[in-house]
Each structure stands twice: as structure tokens, then as C-alpha cells.
Design a protein around this motif. Structure first.
Motif, PDB file in Angstrom:
ATOM      1  N   ASN A  56      -7.860 -15.405   0.049  1.00  0.00           N
ATOM      2  CA  ASN A  56      -6.908 -16.449   0.427  1.00  0.00           C
ATOM      3  C   ASN A  56      -6.776 -17.535  -0.640  1.00  0.00           C
ATOM      4  O   ASN A  56      -5.742 -18.186  -0.747  1.00  0.00           O
ATOM      5  N   ALA A  57      -7.809 -17.708  -1.405  1.00  0.00           N
ATOM      6  CA  ALA A  57      -7.770 -18.744  -2.438  1.00  0.00           C
ATOM      7  C   ALA A  57      -7.033 -18.299  -3.688  1.00  0.00           C
ATOM      8  O   ALA A  57      -6.843 -19.094  -4.616  1.00  0.00           O
ATOM      9  N   TRP A  58      -6.627 -17.029  -3.710  1.00  0.00           N
ATOM     10  CA  TRP A  58      -5.884 -16.466  -4.868  1.00  0.00           C
ATOM     11  C   TRP A  58      -6.753 -16.564  -6.115  1.00  0.00           C
ATOM     12  O   TRP A  58      -6.271 -16.788  -7.207  1.00  0.00           O
ATOM     13  N   ASN A  59      -8.059 -16.372  -5.930  1.00  0.00           N
ATOM     14  CA  ASN A  59      -8.979 -16.369  -7.061  1.00  0.00           C
ATOM     15  C   ASN A  59      -9.499 -14.989  -7.397  1.00  0.00           C
ATOM     16  O   ASN A  59      -9.987 -14.771  -8.505  1.00  0.00           O
ATOM     17  N   THR A  60      -9.457 -14.096  -6.435  1.00  0.00           N
ATOM     18  CA  THR A  60      -9.996 -12.768  -6.644  1.00  0.00           C
ATOM     19  C   THR A  60      -9.042 -11.721  -6.088  1.00  0.00           C
ATOM     20  O   THR A  60      -8.516 -11.879  -4.991  1.00  0.00           O
ATOM     21  N   VAL A  61      -8.849 -10.678  -6.878  1.00  0.00           N
ATOM     22  CA  VAL A  61      -8.031  -9.551  -6.459  1.00  0.00           C
ATOM     23  C   VAL A  61      -8.914  -8.313  -6.425  1.00  0.00           C
ATOM     24  O   VAL A  61      -9.785  -8.142  -7.290  1.00  0.00           O
ATOM     25  N   PHE A  62      -8.684  -7.484  -5.434  1.00  0.00           N
ATOM     26  CA  PHE A  62      -9.486  -6.284  -5.249  1.00  0.00           C
ATOM     27  C   PHE A  62      -8.597  -5.039  -5.340  1.00  0.00           C
ATOM     28  O   PHE A  62      -7.423  -5.074  -4.979  1.00  0.00           O
ATOM     29  N   LEU A  63      -9.190  -3.964  -5.807  1.00  0.00           N
ATOM     30  CA  LEU A  63      -8.507  -2.669  -5.790  1.00  0.00           C
ATOM     31  C   LEU A  63      -9.449  -1.669  -5.126  1.00  0.00           C
ATOM     32  O   LEU A  63     -10.454  -1.268  -5.718  1.00  0.00           O
ATOM     33  N   GLN A  64      -9.137  -1.324  -3.889  1.00  0.00           N
ATOM     34  CA  GLN A  64      -9.913  -0.324  -3.171  1.00  0.00           C
ATOM     35  C   GLN A  64      -9.358   1.052  -3.520  1.00  0.00           C
ATOM     36  O   GLN A  64      -8.170   1.315  -3.291  1.00  0.00           O
ATOM     37  N   MET A  65     -10.211   1.880  -4.069  1.00  0.00           N
ATOM     38  CA  MET A  65      -9.785   3.204  -4.521  1.00  0.00           C
ATOM     39  C   MET A  65     -10.517   4.260  -3.711  1.00  0.00           C
ATOM     40  O   MET A  65     -11.747   4.346  -3.766  1.00  0.00           O
ATOM     41  N   ASN A  66      -9.766   5.048  -2.962  1.00  0.00           N
ATOM     42  CA  ASN A  66     -10.338   6.094  -2.120  1.00  0.00           C
ATOM     43  C   ASN A  66      -9.892   7.474  -2.593  1.00  0.00           C
ATOM     44  O   ASN A  66      -8.930   7.599  -3.350  1.00  0.00           O
ATOM     45  N   SER A  67     -10.594   8.481  -2.129  1.00  0.00           N
ATOM     46  CA  SER A  67     -10.257   9.872  -2.467  1.00  0.00           C
ATOM     47  C   SER A  67     -10.046  10.032  -3.969  1.00  0.00           C
ATOM     48  O   SER A  67      -9.045  10.612  -4.414  1.00  0.00           O
ATOM     49  N   LEU A  68     -10.977   9.520  -4.731  1.00  0.00           N
ATOM     50  CA  LEU A  68     -10.823   9.522  -6.183  1.00  0.00           C
ATOM     51  C   LEU A  68     -10.806  10.935  -6.752  1.00  0.00           C
ATOM     52  O   LEU A  68     -11.492  11.840  -6.248  1.00  0.00           O
TER      53      LEU A  68
END
Length: 118
Positions: free
Chosen positions: A73-85
Motif C-alpha cells: 500500500n505504501a508503493w515501496n515494494t513490488v512483488f512478482l509471484q511466479m508459479n508453475s515455473l
């Protein structure tokens, strides 16, 4: 200025999952878009996903729903969840942050390696 630090890469077996993080610091109020590119050896860099400040997301078509980008919510961290690689996901993944000035003003992280053996 904005500084970006990625983490979360590594070696994972096919079908496994990883979650990449990109922590932004500095003038984060200037950031309008954050996202991820990847580049595999001998291949062109490609845009994986991005998210706008108001939460809109866009993905590389070929991912077929396996990846999810999100932000805090603070727009400080972005995540990339990667499944079924898959082995074809093997690449160096780079986080970027785009300020109001557009792509010529992009900030980049140092990259984090994702390796999925075939």
C-alpha cells in the motif's frame, strides 16, 4: 533519485514457485509505474509485468496467468509471484520504476537470477 533492490531469485525445479521482491527507496513519490523485465542469455529483454500507481496490471501474454504482480500500500515494494515455473522462465529478472518523465527516466535494479532447470 530512486534506488531499487531486488530479492527472491534462485534455483527452483520445474513446476515450483518463487516470489520476487523489489524494494524502492528515495524519491518514491515520483514513481508512476513499477514492473519487471527479464533477459535470458542470447535473447532480447522482454517485459514480464507492470503495475501502475492506481493498481492496474499488465502481463506478458505468453505467461498464461502463471505470474502475478502486486504492490504494498505504501508503493515501496513490488512483488512478482511466479508459479508453475518452466525452464523457459530462466533469466535475469530486473525491476524497474518509471517516474512521470517516461521510459527515458526509468530506474533499474541490479537484477536477480531465476533458474529453472530443464
Amino acid at each position: 533519485q530512486v534506488q531499487l533492490v531486488e530479492s527472491g531469485g534462485g534455483l527452483v525445479q520445474p513446476g515450483g514457485s518463487l516470489r520476487l521482491s523489489c524494494a524502492a527507496s528515495g524519491d518514491t513519490f515520483r514513481i508512476m509505474v513499477m514492473g519487471w523485465y527479464r533477459q535470458a542469455p542470447g535473447k532480447q529483454r522482454e517485459l514480464v509485468a507492470f503495475i501502475t500507481k492506481d493498481g492496474r496490471t499488465t502481463y506478458l501474454d505468453s505467461l498464461q496467468g502463471r505470474f502475478t504482480i502486486s504492490r504494498d500500500n505504501a508503493w515501496n515494494t513490488v512483488f512478482l509471484q511466479m508459479n508453475s515455473l518452466k525452464s523457459e522462465d530462466t533469466a535475469m529478472y530486473y525491476c524497474y520504476a518509471r517516474p512521470f518523465g517516461g521510459p527515458t527516466s526509468d530506474y533499474w535494479g541490479q537484477g536477480t537470477q531465476v533458474t529453472v532447470p530443464s
